[in-house]
Design an enzyme around this catalytic site. Sequence first.
Site, PDB file in Angstrom:
ATOM      1  N   ASP A 144      -8.719 -38.920 -20.486  1.00 26.16           N
ATOM      2  CA  ASP A 144      -9.491 -37.854 -19.565  1.00 26.16           C
ATOM      3  C   ASP A 144     -11.042 -38.895 -20.108  1.00 26.16           C
ATOM      4  O   ASP A 144     -12.082 -38.610 -19.188  1.00 26.16           O
ATOM      5  CB  ASP A 144      -9.498 -36.654 -20.595  1.00 26.16           C
ATOM      6  CG  ASP A 144      -8.779 -35.871 -19.730  1.00 26.16           C
ATOM      7  OD1 ASP A 144      -7.805 -36.389 -19.015  1.00 26.16           O
ATOM      8  OD2 ASP A 144      -8.640 -34.564 -20.187  1.00 26.16           O
ATOM      9  N   HIS A 204     -16.294 -29.717 -11.938  1.00 25.25           N
ATOM     10  CA  HIS A 204     -15.056 -29.269 -12.313  1.00 25.25           C
ATOM     11  C   HIS A 204     -15.070 -27.921 -13.029  1.00 25.25           C
ATOM     12  O   HIS A 204     -15.452 -27.974 -14.002  1.00 25.25           O
ATOM     13  CB  HIS A 204     -14.293 -30.321 -13.229  1.00 25.25           C
ATOM     14  CG  HIS A 204     -12.895 -29.977 -13.312  1.00 25.25           C
ATOM     15  ND1 HIS A 204     -11.817 -30.324 -12.877  1.00 25.25           N
ATOM     16  CD2 HIS A 204     -12.427 -29.149 -14.254  1.00 25.25           C
ATOM     17  CE1 HIS A 204     -10.662 -30.070 -13.321  1.00 25.25           C
ATOM     18  NE2 HIS A 204     -11.140 -29.106 -14.119  1.00 25.25           N
ATOM     19  N   GLY A 206     -13.101 -24.812 -14.127  1.00 25.58           N
ATOM     20  CA  GLY A 206     -11.789 -24.022 -14.630  1.00 25.58           C
ATOM     21  C   GLY A 206     -11.949 -23.377 -15.931  1.00 25.58           C
ATOM     22  O   GLY A 206     -13.046 -22.750 -16.358  1.00 25.58           O
ATOM     23  N   ARG A 281     -11.477 -14.635 -11.616  1.00 27.67           N
ATOM     24  CA  ARG A 281     -11.014 -13.629 -10.369  1.00 27.67           C
ATOM     25  C   ARG A 281     -11.043 -12.275 -11.008  1.00 27.67           C
ATOM     26  O   ARG A 281     -11.571 -11.232 -10.335  1.00 27.67           O
ATOM     27  CB  ARG A 281      -9.533 -14.230 -10.170  1.00 27.67           C
ATOM     28  CG  ARG A 281      -9.440 -15.367  -9.574  1.00 27.67           C
ATOM     29  CD  ARG A 281      -7.651 -15.866  -9.579  1.00 27.67           C
ATOM     30  NE  ARG A 281      -7.538 -16.156 -10.869  1.00 27.67           N
ATOM     31  CZ  ARG A 281      -6.141 -16.542 -11.355  1.00 27.67           C
ATOM     32  NH1 ARG A 281      -5.169 -16.906 -10.280  1.00 27.67           N
ATOM     33  NH2 ARG A 281      -5.962 -16.690 -12.332  1.00 27.67           N
ATOM     34  N   GLU A 330     -12.624 -24.524  -6.682  1.00 30.29           N
ATOM     35  CA  GLU A 330     -12.009 -24.336  -5.135  1.00 30.29           C
ATOM     36  C   GLU A 330     -12.020 -23.140  -4.573  1.00 30.29           C
ATOM     37  O   GLU A 330     -11.251 -23.131  -3.544  1.00 30.29           O
ATOM     38  CB  GLU A 330     -10.502 -25.076  -5.530  1.00 30.29           C
ATOM     39  CG  GLU A 330     -10.602 -26.543  -6.026  1.00 30.29           C
ATOM     40  CD  GLU A 330      -9.367 -27.071  -6.354  1.00 30.29           C
ATOM     41  OE1 GLU A 330      -8.175 -26.596  -6.187  1.00 30.29           O
ATOM     42  OE2 GLU A 330      -9.297 -28.115  -7.133  1.00 30.29           O
ATOM     43  N   ASN A 331     -11.907 -21.954  -5.247  1.00 25.28           N
ATOM     44  CA  ASN A 331     -11.468 -20.781  -5.093  1.00 25.28           C
ATOM     45  C   ASN A 331     -12.448 -19.638  -5.044  1.00 25.28           C
ATOM     46  O   ASN A 331     -12.212 -18.594  -4.821  1.00 25.28           O
ATOM     47  CB  ASN A 331     -10.389 -20.263  -5.832  1.00 25.28           C
ATOM     48  CG  ASN A 331      -9.199 -21.100  -5.570  1.00 25.28           C
ATOM     49  OD1 ASN A 331      -8.776 -21.264  -4.463  1.00 25.28           O
ATOM     50  ND2 ASN A 331      -8.892 -22.158  -6.416  1.00 25.28           N
TER      51      ASN A 331
END
Length: 394
Positions: A144, A204, A206, A281, A330-331
């Site tokens: 990474d 990025h 997440g 979410r 992405e969402n």
Amino acid sequence: MPSRNILVINCGSSSIKFALVNEAHSLFPLHGLAERLGSRDAVLRWKRGGDSDSLMIPNADHRAALAQLLPMVQNAAGGKLHGIGHRVVHGGELFTHATRLDGRVIEAIRATAPLAPLHNPANLQGIEAAMTLFPGLPHVAVFDTAFHQSLPEHAYRYALPEALYREHGVRRYGFHGTSHRYVSHRAAEMAGLAVGDSSWLSAHLGNGSSTCAIVNGQSLDTSMGLTPLEGLVMGTRSGDVDPNLHSHLARTLGWSLERIDSMLNNESGLLGLSNLSNDMRTLEQEREQGHPGAALAIEVFCYRLAKSLAAMSCALPQLDGVIFTGGIGENSPLVRAKTVAHLRLFDLRLDQEANARCVRGVAGPIQATGHPRVLVIPTNEERQIALDTLALLD
């Protein structure tokens, strides 16, 4: 020559994520997760084509789980497996590229464990188990941190006594390098630009999140540092805080270093701000219902993200575009819209319909006509690891 198959393995302390990657196909023939390893509830879950299945593997360790996986992989690969690519979180300053694994490399990875005590030992468990089970195959470590070894010294050094860097390796390393590299190449492809003549700001996002300044295919700055705790607000990680917070909490509350580290890594970020959840979410749903903590967590997340992207721009000669990737990137049209709204000095503006459309794996430009590029690009770290592995087999 027939297309080749690479098994990609990503081992955590009690889990193994795996994917069989064929160089000629975008979809994985087989992928899945072994989790809760070492417990009575250990389970192996996988998807092959449109079918899903699972198998209980009570008390299985990494080696036992991989042994269960072996016949499935060989079957899905048609008996032709060409190599195994291993994700390794931290390569320190020793590894600037993917590397064929041997005893010397394994010992070097072991030596970097103090820099990633939660990750590198688990990565090594998987490597050693896989090399025992697949002794005839080439094994490759993909780090990474490797992509960020191109950072200039003024970007990676902390303003600390020089001996801490020289003798103990205390510096900024950065993470998510495989993802940032993959999406920057895809961005250049989508924009019709050469990778070697393009400049990107990459986010990025997440449960762990980072930004990166990428110029001509090289990382020139990134938000994570010595550890993945530095930088952005994340799911349960605080990101940047006052460096004196440790001594303040120890002095005023009597907290131990272990308690403070646990709080910063596991109880902070979106979870800490919202007092509700680390899942974006859930927070977006609760925000719609008027939950003040959820609303605050989202506002802080987006503002801090925009600040980081603006700071990363210092490393760019020009801006060819902003990239959003990772589960949130992405969402979440909401996160993208709020973040871009803070970057008005860059003349960024979104097309609302395009922004709403780019979710669940849909890639594309989302900027309004006449404004700088903003791209949504699903990351594919498994494919990048497989490509890096194949490159060392050629």
